[in-house]
Scaffold this motif. Structure first.
Motif, PDB file in Angstrom:
ATOM      1  N   LYS A 162     -52.215  20.088  75.517  1.00  0.00           N
ATOM      2  CA  LYS A 162     -52.693  19.181  76.557  1.00  0.00           C
ATOM      3  C   LYS A 162     -52.463  19.735  77.964  1.00  0.00           C
ATOM      4  CE  LYS A 162     -53.975  15.835  73.768  1.00  0.00           C
ATOM      5  NZ  LYS A 162     -55.409  15.470  73.597  1.00  0.00           N
ATOM      6  N   THR A 163     -51.194  19.987  78.304  1.00  0.00           N
ATOM      7  CA  THR A 163     -50.871  20.412  79.677  1.00  0.00           C
ATOM      8  C   THR A 163     -49.770  21.466  79.674  1.00  0.00           C
ATOM      9  OG1 THR A 163     -49.198  18.684  79.957  1.00  0.00           O
ATOM     10  CG2 THR A 163     -51.448  18.152  80.650  1.00  0.00           C
ATOM     11  N   ALA A 164     -49.770  22.254  80.740  1.00  0.00           N
ATOM     12  CA  ALA A 164     -48.692  23.204  81.001  1.00  0.00           C
ATOM     13  C   ALA A 164     -48.409  23.201  82.490  1.00  0.00           C
ATOM     14  CB  ALA A 164     -49.069  24.607  80.529  1.00  0.00           C
ATOM     15  N   ASN A 165     -47.143  23.088  82.857  1.00  0.00           N
ATOM     16  CA  ASN A 165     -46.709  23.151  84.250  1.00  0.00           C
ATOM     17  C   ASN A 165     -45.863  24.410  84.410  1.00  0.00           C
ATOM     18  OD1 ASN A 165     -47.796  20.546  85.041  1.00  0.00           O
ATOM     19  ND2 ASN A 165     -46.188  19.662  83.766  1.00  0.00           N
ATOM     20  N   ILE A 166     -46.377  25.367  85.181  1.00  0.00           N
ATOM     21  CA  ILE A 166     -45.724  26.668  85.327  1.00  0.00           C
ATOM     22  C   ILE A 166     -45.321  26.855  86.777  1.00  0.00           C
ATOM     23  CG2 ILE A 166     -46.001  29.161  85.036  1.00  0.00           C
ATOM     24  CD1 ILE A 166     -48.193  28.500  82.953  1.00  0.00           C
ATOM     25  N   ASP A 167     -44.013  26.949  87.017  1.00  0.00           N
ATOM     26  CA  ASP A 167     -43.476  27.104  88.369  1.00  0.00           C
ATOM     27  C   ASP A 167     -42.678  28.399  88.431  1.00  0.00           C
ATOM     28  OD1 ASP A 167     -42.492  26.829  90.891  1.00  0.00           O
ATOM     29  OD2 ASP A 167     -41.088  25.221  90.412  1.00  0.00           O
ATOM     30  N   VAL A 168     -43.120  29.336  89.263  1.00  0.00           N
ATOM     31  CA  VAL A 168     -42.449  30.629  89.399  1.00  0.00           C
ATOM     32  C   VAL A 168     -42.070  30.821  90.856  1.00  0.00           C
ATOM     33  CG1 VAL A 168     -42.614  33.114  89.052  1.00  0.00           C
ATOM     34  CG2 VAL A 168     -43.820  31.565  87.504  1.00  0.00           C
ATOM     35  N   ASN A 169     -40.786  30.945  91.112  1.00  0.00           N
ATOM     36  CA  ASN A 169     -40.271  31.109  92.465  1.00  0.00           C
ATOM     37  C   ASN A 169     -39.404  32.362  92.507  1.00  0.00           C
ATOM     38  OD1 ASN A 169     -39.318  30.859  95.052  1.00  0.00           O
ATOM     39  ND2 ASN A 169     -38.622  28.741  94.832  1.00  0.00           N
ATOM     40  N   MET A 170     -39.915  33.435  93.150  1.00  0.00           N
ATOM     41  CA  MET A 170     -39.199  34.696  93.268  1.00  0.00           C
ATOM     42  C   MET A 170     -38.806  35.241  91.890  1.00  0.00           C
ATOM     43  SD  MET A 170     -36.855  34.007  96.641  1.00  0.00           S
ATOM     44  CE  MET A 170     -36.401  32.368  96.067  1.00  0.00           C
ATOM     45  N   GLY A 171     -39.745  35.201  90.967  1.00  0.00           N
ATOM     46  CA  GLY A 171     -39.517  35.702  89.621  1.00  0.00           C
ATOM     47  C   GLY A 171     -40.819  36.126  88.974  1.00  0.00           C
ATOM     48  N   GLU A 172     -40.757  36.413  87.679  1.00  0.00           N
ATOM     49  CA  GLU A 172     -41.928  36.828  86.924  1.00  0.00           C
ATOM     50  C   GLU A 172     -41.987  36.022  85.639  1.00  0.00           C
ATOM     51  OE1 GLU A 172     -44.183  39.029  87.899  1.00  0.00           O
ATOM     52  OE2 GLU A 172     -43.141  39.634  89.747  1.00  0.00           O
ATOM     53  N   ALA A 173     -43.196  35.577  85.280  1.00  0.00           N
ATOM     54  CA  ALA A 173     -43.374  34.817  84.056  1.00  0.00           C
ATOM     55  C   ALA A 173     -44.639  35.269  83.337  1.00  0.00           C
ATOM     56  CB  ALA A 173     -43.450  33.322  84.353  1.00  0.00           C
ATOM     57  N   LYS A 174     -44.528  35.387  82.020  1.00  0.00           N
ATOM     58  CA  LYS A 174     -45.675  35.657  81.162  1.00  0.00           C
ATOM     59  C   LYS A 174     -45.765  34.530  80.147  1.00  0.00           C
ATOM     60  CE  LYS A 174     -45.586  40.716  81.550  1.00  0.00           C
ATOM     61  NZ  LYS A 174     -45.531  42.002  80.799  1.00  0.00           N
ATOM     62  N   VAL A 175     -46.936  33.909  80.068  1.00  0.00           N
ATOM     63  CA  VAL A 175     -47.123  32.776  79.165  1.00  0.00           C
ATOM     64  C   VAL A 175     -48.316  33.073  78.261  1.00  0.00           C
ATOM     65  CG1 VAL A 175     -47.410  30.285  78.985  1.00  0.00           C
ATOM     66  CG2 VAL A 175     -46.247  31.249  80.975  1.00  0.00           C
ATOM     67  N   TYR A 176     -48.074  33.046  76.941  1.00  0.00           N
ATOM     68  CA  TYR A 176     -49.105  33.360  75.954  1.00  0.00           C
ATOM     69  C   TYR A 176     -49.631  32.070  75.322  1.00  0.00           C
ATOM     70  CZ  TYR A 176     -47.502  38.214  76.228  1.00  0.00           C
ATOM     71  OH  TYR A 176     -47.167  39.487  76.663  1.00  0.00           O
ATOM     72  N   PHE A 177     -50.949  31.898  75.375  1.00  0.00           N
ATOM     73  CA  PHE A 177     -51.591  30.727  74.796  1.00  0.00           C
ATOM     74  C   PHE A 177     -52.475  31.095  73.605  1.00  0.00           C
ATOM     75  CE2 PHE A 177     -50.756  29.633  79.233  1.00  0.00           C
ATOM     76  CZ  PHE A 177     -50.248  28.343  79.153  1.00  0.00           C
ATOM     77  N   ASP A 178     -52.255  32.266  72.999  1.00  0.00           N
ATOM     78  CA  ASP A 178     -53.148  32.734  71.942  1.00  0.00           C
ATOM     79  C   ASP A 178     -52.968  31.978  70.629  1.00  0.00           C
ATOM     80  OD1 ASP A 178     -50.664  34.009  72.194  1.00  0.00           O
ATOM     81  OD2 ASP A 178     -51.234  35.612  70.827  1.00  0.00           O
TER      82      ASP A 178
END
Length: 249
Positions: A162-178
């Protein structure tokens, strides 16, 4: 979102008109070049947009660049630009730690879980100390990813995303939706500030982009394979002095 865009453009046009009129009437004794006026209008646009979208980094750094641009009339030429930018970085970090909990209610894409299992616990946030990337698998329809001064990898698995809330502050993020199935529609809210986020999206999703770019970088990689049965997935939010990459897999 439309109301915020209307506020931004309305304030931007009013301020642009004021700058042009003041520059032509010579109400200020200091003479500004044409390019200084153009740069001022651009930075003023960034400042207004940052205020409208509650972006701390965009607000602080736009003011910092305006200070560098007008160092002479402000009488701060003794302060070198790198000092101003360094101070802006420290102010951004400090204000983010203090104000982010208060801004969560105004920015739905900044909602996140306030505590992890173990680690340092401060008055506003908590996090784990890890030497490598923080890797987790999330098996639920609603996803929250919060990264502050670190690296995180999230593998999302859901039969009804349904939803994803992604907050990145002075960092790195990888999010896989496969490994995700969208039955009808879904939304991914992103807030990237002084960092980077990479979203690995199935190529058969019909992506509707509504991300506001505030001196950031938004790129796409891969080939899309959309047909009439493809689900609609909206990516919205704000990229401020950061990078967002959408990779189709």
């Amino acid at each position: 979102m439309k109301n915020r865009n209307g506020i931004f453009w309305g304030l931007f046009l009013l301020l642009s008109a004021a700058i042009l009129v003041v520059s032509q009437l010579h109400l200020i004794t200091y003479t500004f070049s044409f390019w200084t006026i153009i740069a001022t209008i651009f930075l003023a646009a960034v400042l207004i947009k940052s205020l409208v979208y509650f972006s701390i980094s965009g607000t602080v750094f736009s003011l910092a660049f305006l200070g560098i641009l007008y160092a002479k009339p402000l009488g701060i030429t003794a302060i070198v630009p790198w000092t101003i930018l360094g101070a802006a970085l420290l102010i951004t970090i400090g204000l983010s730690m203090i104000l982010n909990p208060l801004l969560n209610r105004h920015r739905p894409w900044m909602r996140y879980r306030k505590a992890f299992t173990r680690g340092h616990r401060g008055p506003f946030f908590s996090y784990e100390y890890k030497s490598g990337p923080d890797m987790k698998t999330i098996d639920k329809p609603d996803v929250d990813v919060y990264v502050k001064m670190g690296n995180s990898v999230r593998y999302v698995k859901s039969d009804d995303f349904k939803t994803a809330n992604i907050d990145v502050n002075m960092g790195e993020a990888k999010v896989y939706f496969d490994h995700v199935t969208v039955k009808d529609t879904a939304i991914i809210n992103v807030n990237v500030s002084l960092g980077g986020a990479e979203l690995y999206i199935p190529s058969n999703w019909n992506i509707i982009k509504g991300v506001n770019n505030n001196m950031g970088n938004i790129t796409e990689d891969g080939v899309r394979n959309v047909d009439e049965d493809s689900p609609d997935v909206t990516i919205s939010g704000l990229v401020s002095l950061g990078n967002l990459k959408i990779s189709y897999i």
